[in-house]
Design an enzyme around this catalytic site. Structure first.
Site, PDB file in Angstrom:
ATOM      1  N   PRO A  55     -23.314 -40.684  64.053  1.00  0.00           N
ATOM      2  CA  PRO A  55     -22.639 -41.382  65.155  1.00  0.00           C
ATOM      3  C   PRO A  55     -22.649 -40.609  66.474  1.00  0.00           C
ATOM      4  O   PRO A  55     -22.542 -39.381  66.489  1.00  0.00           O
ATOM      5  CB  PRO A  55     -21.201 -41.535  64.639  1.00  0.00           C
ATOM      6  CG  PRO A  55     -21.058 -40.540  63.545  1.00  0.00           C
ATOM      7  CD  PRO A  55     -22.411 -40.387  62.930  1.00  0.00           C
ATOM      8  N   ASN A  56     -22.768 -41.390  67.515  1.00  0.00           N
ATOM      9  CA  ASN A  56     -22.733 -40.917  68.917  1.00  0.00           C
ATOM     10  C   ASN A  56     -23.995 -40.203  69.358  1.00  0.00           C
ATOM     11  O   ASN A  56     -24.138 -39.874  70.536  1.00  0.00           O
ATOM     12  CB  ASN A  56     -21.503 -40.017  69.181  1.00  0.00           C
ATOM     13  CG  ASN A  56     -20.202 -40.744  68.880  1.00  0.00           C
ATOM     14  OD1 ASN A  56     -19.980 -41.829  69.413  1.00  0.00           O
ATOM     15  ND2 ASN A  56     -19.368 -40.190  68.027  1.00  0.00           N
TER      16      ASN A  56
ATOM     17  N   ARG B 199     -24.279 -37.530  76.820  1.00  0.00           N
ATOM     18  CA  ARG B 199     -23.045 -37.127  76.129  1.00  0.00           C
ATOM     19  C   ARG B 199     -22.848 -35.606  76.217  1.00  0.00           C
ATOM     20  O   ARG B 199     -23.669 -34.847  75.693  1.00  0.00           O
ATOM     21  CB  ARG B 199     -23.185 -37.537  74.656  1.00  0.00           C
ATOM     22  CG  ARG B 199     -22.081 -37.035  73.779  1.00  0.00           C
ATOM     23  CD  ARG B 199     -22.431 -37.187  72.295  1.00  0.00           C
ATOM     24  NE  ARG B 199     -21.332 -36.724  71.477  1.00  0.00           N
ATOM     25  CZ  ARG B 199     -21.432 -36.405  70.209  1.00  0.00           C
ATOM     26  NH1 ARG B 199     -22.589 -36.512  69.569  1.00  0.00           N
ATOM     27  NH2 ARG B 199     -20.393 -35.992  69.540  1.00  0.00           N
TER      28      ARG B 199
ATOM     29  N   TYR C  61     -24.552 -30.588  74.183  1.00  0.00           N
ATOM     30  CA  TYR C  61     -25.652 -31.173  73.399  1.00  0.00           C
ATOM     31  C   TYR C  61     -27.000 -31.194  74.118  1.00  0.00           C
ATOM     32  O   TYR C  61     -27.999 -31.605  73.539  1.00  0.00           O
ATOM     33  CB  TYR C  61     -25.262 -32.596  72.958  1.00  0.00           C
ATOM     34  CG  TYR C  61     -24.044 -32.597  72.065  1.00  0.00           C
ATOM     35  CD1 TYR C  61     -24.081 -31.963  70.822  1.00  0.00           C
ATOM     36  CD2 TYR C  61     -22.855 -33.197  72.460  1.00  0.00           C
ATOM     37  CE1 TYR C  61     -22.961 -31.945  70.005  1.00  0.00           C
ATOM     38  CE2 TYR C  61     -21.731 -33.190  71.641  1.00  0.00           C
ATOM     39  CZ  TYR C  61     -21.786 -32.552  70.419  1.00  0.00           C
ATOM     40  OH  TYR C  61     -20.689 -32.525  69.604  1.00  0.00           O
TER      41      TYR C  61
ATOM     42  N   ASN D   6     -28.718 -34.959  60.663  1.00  0.00           N
ATOM     43  CA  ASN D   6     -27.599 -34.559  61.517  1.00  0.00           C
ATOM     44  C   ASN D   6     -26.498 -35.595  61.302  1.00  0.00           C
ATOM     45  O   ASN D   6     -26.505 -36.662  61.919  1.00  0.00           O
ATOM     46  CB  ASN D   6     -27.996 -34.498  62.997  1.00  0.00           C
ATOM     47  CG  ASN D   6     -26.844 -33.977  63.854  1.00  0.00           C
ATOM     48  OD1 ASN D   6     -25.706 -33.882  63.382  1.00  0.00           O
ATOM     49  ND2 ASN D   6     -27.138 -33.645  65.099  1.00  0.00           N
TER      50      ASN D   6
ATOM     51  N   ALA E 274     -20.352 -36.408  63.466  1.00  0.00           N
ATOM     52  CA  ALA E 274     -18.939 -36.269  63.059  1.00  0.00           C
ATOM     53  C   ALA E 274     -18.744 -36.494  61.561  1.00  0.00           C
ATOM     54  O   ALA E 274     -17.791 -35.964  60.961  1.00  0.00           O
ATOM     55  CB  ALA E 274     -18.074 -37.231  63.861  1.00  0.00           C
TER      56      ALA E 274
ATOM     57  N   GLU F 295     -29.618 -29.803  56.767  1.00  0.00           N
ATOM     58  CA  GLU F 295     -28.545 -30.205  57.684  1.00  0.00           C
ATOM     59  C   GLU F 295     -28.869 -29.643  59.075  1.00  0.00           C
ATOM     60  O   GLU F 295     -29.220 -28.467  59.205  1.00  0.00           O
ATOM     61  CB  GLU F 295     -27.211 -29.649  57.172  1.00  0.00           C
ATOM     62  CG  GLU F 295     -26.036 -29.995  58.061  1.00  0.00           C
ATOM     63  CD  GLU F 295     -24.695 -29.443  57.510  1.00  0.00           C
ATOM     64  OE1 GLU F 295     -24.624 -29.083  56.319  1.00  0.00           O
ATOM     65  OE2 GLU F 295     -23.745 -29.392  58.294  1.00  0.00           O
TER      66      GLU F 295
ATOM     67  N   HIS G 101     -27.742 -29.409  63.289  1.00  0.00           N
ATOM     68  CA  HIS G 101     -26.794 -29.628  64.390  1.00  0.00           C
ATOM     69  C   HIS G 101     -27.379 -29.072  65.673  1.00  0.00           C
ATOM     70  O   HIS G 101     -27.975 -27.983  65.670  1.00  0.00           O
ATOM     71  CB  HIS G 101     -25.453 -28.939  64.116  1.00  0.00           C
ATOM     72  CG  HIS G 101     -24.794 -29.438  62.881  1.00  0.00           C
ATOM     73  ND1 HIS G 101     -24.192 -30.669  62.822  1.00  0.00           N
ATOM     74  CD2 HIS G 101     -24.686 -28.896  61.650  1.00  0.00           C
ATOM     75  CE1 HIS G 101     -23.724 -30.858  61.599  1.00  0.00           C
ATOM     76  NE2 HIS G 101     -24.023 -29.802  60.856  1.00  0.00           N
TER      77      HIS G 101
ATOM     78  N   ARG H 230     -17.189 -23.565  67.417  1.00  0.00           N
ATOM     79  CA  ARG H 230     -16.414 -24.623  68.063  1.00  0.00           C
ATOM     80  C   ARG H 230     -15.033 -24.776  67.399  1.00  0.00           C
ATOM     81  O   ARG H 230     -14.528 -23.849  66.797  1.00  0.00           O
ATOM     82  CB  ARG H 230     -17.244 -25.919  68.053  1.00  0.00           C
ATOM     83  CG  ARG H 230     -18.563 -25.754  68.835  1.00  0.00           C
ATOM     84  CD  ARG H 230     -19.352 -27.034  68.899  1.00  0.00           C
ATOM     85  NE  ARG H 230     -18.625 -28.075  69.601  1.00  0.00           N
ATOM     86  CZ  ARG H 230     -18.970 -29.365  69.592  1.00  0.00           C
ATOM     87  NH1 ARG H 230     -20.057 -29.742  68.913  1.00  0.00           N
ATOM     88  NH2 ARG H 230     -18.273 -30.253  70.256  1.00  0.00           N
TER      89      ARG H 230
HETATM   90  C1  DQA Z   1     -23.052 -32.266  65.892  1.00  0.00           C
HETATM   91  C2  DQA Z   1     -21.758 -31.453  65.709  1.00  0.00           C
HETATM   92  C3  DQA Z   1     -20.633 -32.338  65.188  1.00  0.00           C
HETATM   93  O1  DQA Z   1     -19.453 -31.565  65.031  1.00  0.00           O
HETATM   94  C4  DQA Z   1     -20.345 -33.436  66.185  1.00  0.00           C
HETATM   95  O2  DQA Z   1     -19.355 -34.311  65.681  1.00  0.00           O
HETATM   96  C5  DQA Z   1     -21.564 -34.197  66.597  1.00  0.00           C
HETATM   97  C6  DQA Z   1     -22.825 -33.478  66.782  1.00  0.00           C
HETATM   98  C7  DQA Z   1     -24.191 -31.444  66.527  1.00  0.00           C
HETATM   99  O3  DQA Z   1     -25.334 -31.869  66.441  1.00  0.00           O
HETATM  100  O4  DQA Z   1     -23.933 -30.403  67.140  1.00  0.00           O
HETATM  101  O5  DQA Z   1     -21.502 -35.388  66.881  1.00  0.00           O
HETATM  102  O6  DQA Z   1     -23.492 -32.702  64.609  1.00  0.00           O
END
Ligand code: DQA
Length: 148
Positions: free
Chosen positions: A10-11, A18, A23, A75, A78, A99, A101, A108
C-alpha cells in the site's frame, strides 16, 4: 529462465511524490522499468503488481504458485508490520522471497522495526532507496543460480 514476481504494497503507487525525503523521487513505473530491463538482459521474465488491498496481494501470491513463479521480491510496505495473512500466504505457497524496503526501517519509528516477514524471507534489503529493488533482484538471481 526464471519468472520473478515483484509485489509492492500500500501507498507505493504514490512513490515519487510521497515523502520524497524518505522514499526518494523515483516513481513506481521507473522502478518496475529498471527491473524489467535488468531481467530481460538476463533472459528472465518479470511480473509486477502494486496493490493497496491486502486480499489482492494474498490472491496474487496464490496465483504465483499456479504460474510457476520462481521467486518473489516483496515490499509489503505498511503490511510489513501488520499482516499475518500475507505471511501465511507466503508460507502456504512456499515460494522463496526477498523482503525489500526503500527506507531503513530499523532507523525509524519503533513500530516499523517488527516485520512479519523477516524470519521467513531469504533475506531483507532495506535503506537503499529505489536501488533496494535492484539489489534484491541481483540477490534473487544469485539465489536461484545457487539452488538450481
Ligand atoms: C516501506 C517501509 C514501511 O514501514 C512503510 O510503511 C512503507 C514503505 C519502505 O519501503 O521503506 O510504506 O516498506
Amino acid at each position: 529462465m526464471a519468472t520473478i514476481l515483484v509485489l509492492h504494497g500500500p501507498n507505493l503507487n504514490l512513490l515519487g511524490s510521497r515523502e520524497p525525503e524518505i522514499y526518494g523521487t523515483d516513481n513506481l513505473e521507473d522502478i518496475n522499468q529498471r527491473l524489467t530491463a535488468l531481467s530481460v538482459d538476463g533472459r528472465h521474465h518479470l511480473l509486477a503488481l502494486q496493490s493497496n488491498a491486502e486480499y489482492e496481494l494474498v490472491e496474487r501470491i496464490h496465483d504465483a504458485s499456479r504460474e510457476g513463479v520462481n521467486i518473489i521480491l516483496f515490499n509489503p510496505a505498511a503490511f510489513t508490520h501488520t499482516s499475518v495473512a500475507l505471511r501465511d500466504a507466503l508460507l502456504a505457497v512456499a515460494i522463496p522471497f526477498i523482503e525489500v524496503h526503500l527506507s531503513n526501517v530499523h532507523g525509524r519509528e519503533p513500530f516499523r522495526q517488527h516485520s512479519y516477514f523477516a524470519d521467513i524471507a531469504i533475506g531483507t534489503i532495506s535503506g537503499f532507496g529505489a536501488m533496494s529493488y535492484e539489489l534484491a533482484l541481483n540477490a534473487a538471481l544469485d539465489h536461484l543460480n545457487q539452488n538450481k
